[in-house]
Write a protein that holds these residues in place. Structure first.
Motif, mmCIF file in Angstrom:
data_model
loop_
_atom_site.group_PDB
_atom_site.id
_atom_site.type_symbol
_atom_site.label_atom_id
_atom_site.label_comp_id
_atom_site.label_asym_id
_atom_site.label_seq_id
_atom_site.Cartn_x
_atom_site.Cartn_y
_atom_site.Cartn_z
ATOM 1 N N GLU A 163 4.620 2.587 -0.273
ATOM 2 C CA GLU A 163 4.938 2.552 -1.695
ATOM 3 C C GLU A 163 4.341 1.333 -2.397
ATOM 4 O O GLU A 163 3.993 1.400 -3.572
ATOM 5 N N THR A 164 4.193 0.216 -1.692
ATOM 6 C CA THR A 164 3.568 -0.966 -2.288
ATOM 7 C C THR A 164 2.100 -0.681 -2.598
ATOM 8 O O THR A 164 1.603 -1.030 -3.678
ATOM 9 N N PHE A 224 1.917 1.418 -5.643
ATOM 10 C CA PHE A 224 2.156 0.619 -6.843
ATOM 11 C C PHE A 224 0.867 -0.098 -7.264
ATOM 12 O O PHE A 224 0.468 -0.055 -8.431
ATOM 13 N N LYS A 266 -1.706 2.418 -8.541
ATOM 14 C CA LYS A 266 -1.388 2.885 -9.898
ATOM 15 C C LYS A 266 -1.785 1.846 -10.939
ATOM 16 O O LYS A 266 -2.285 2.198 -12.005
#
Length: 122
Positions: free
Chosen positions: A11-12, A15, A18
């Motif tokens: 997920e990092t 992030f 994105k």
């Protein structure tokens, strides 16, 4: 290139990716955490490009590419490998998939996205 799918289990990393995509003007970004989720996502619609990690649980990037070849609609969607793998064998293997248009090392940056946009436009 406007609709983007990130296929990455970290997920990092998603992030950071994105942030890079948005700084390059790409706002329509979805994410899934493995190749199996990507297959399900593609049954509902096709992005313009997929940023695909190699090493993921459930279904890795290679397994996803094999599934995409035979079972997934979205035949024309482009794929950019986004990986931490520096192995020449992985880069070579990616060349065997016609949909793979780039092999990028993490992290994704605005500059890498801009280069990819130029490559797609030509």
């Amino acid at each position: 290139m406007s609709r983007v799918l990130l296929v990455e289990d970290n997920e990092t990393t998603n992030f950071i990716s994105k942030l890079a995509l948005r700084s390059a003007g790409l706002e329509d970004v979805d994410e899934v955490l493995n190749g199996m989720e990507a297959c399900s996502y593609l049954e509902k619609g096709c992005p313009d490009i997929i940023f695909l990690d190699i090493n993921m649980p459930v279904m890795d990037g290679w397994e996803f590419l094999d599934e995409k070849k035979t079972k997934i609609p979205c035949k024309n969607v482009k794929v950019a490998m986004l990986t931490s793998s520096l192995r020449p064998s992985d880069r070579k293997k990616a060349e065997n998939y016609p949909c793979v248009i780039a092999y990028l090392e993490k992290p994704l940056t605005k500059e890498k996205v801009e280069e990819l946009k130029q490559k797609i436009a030509t």
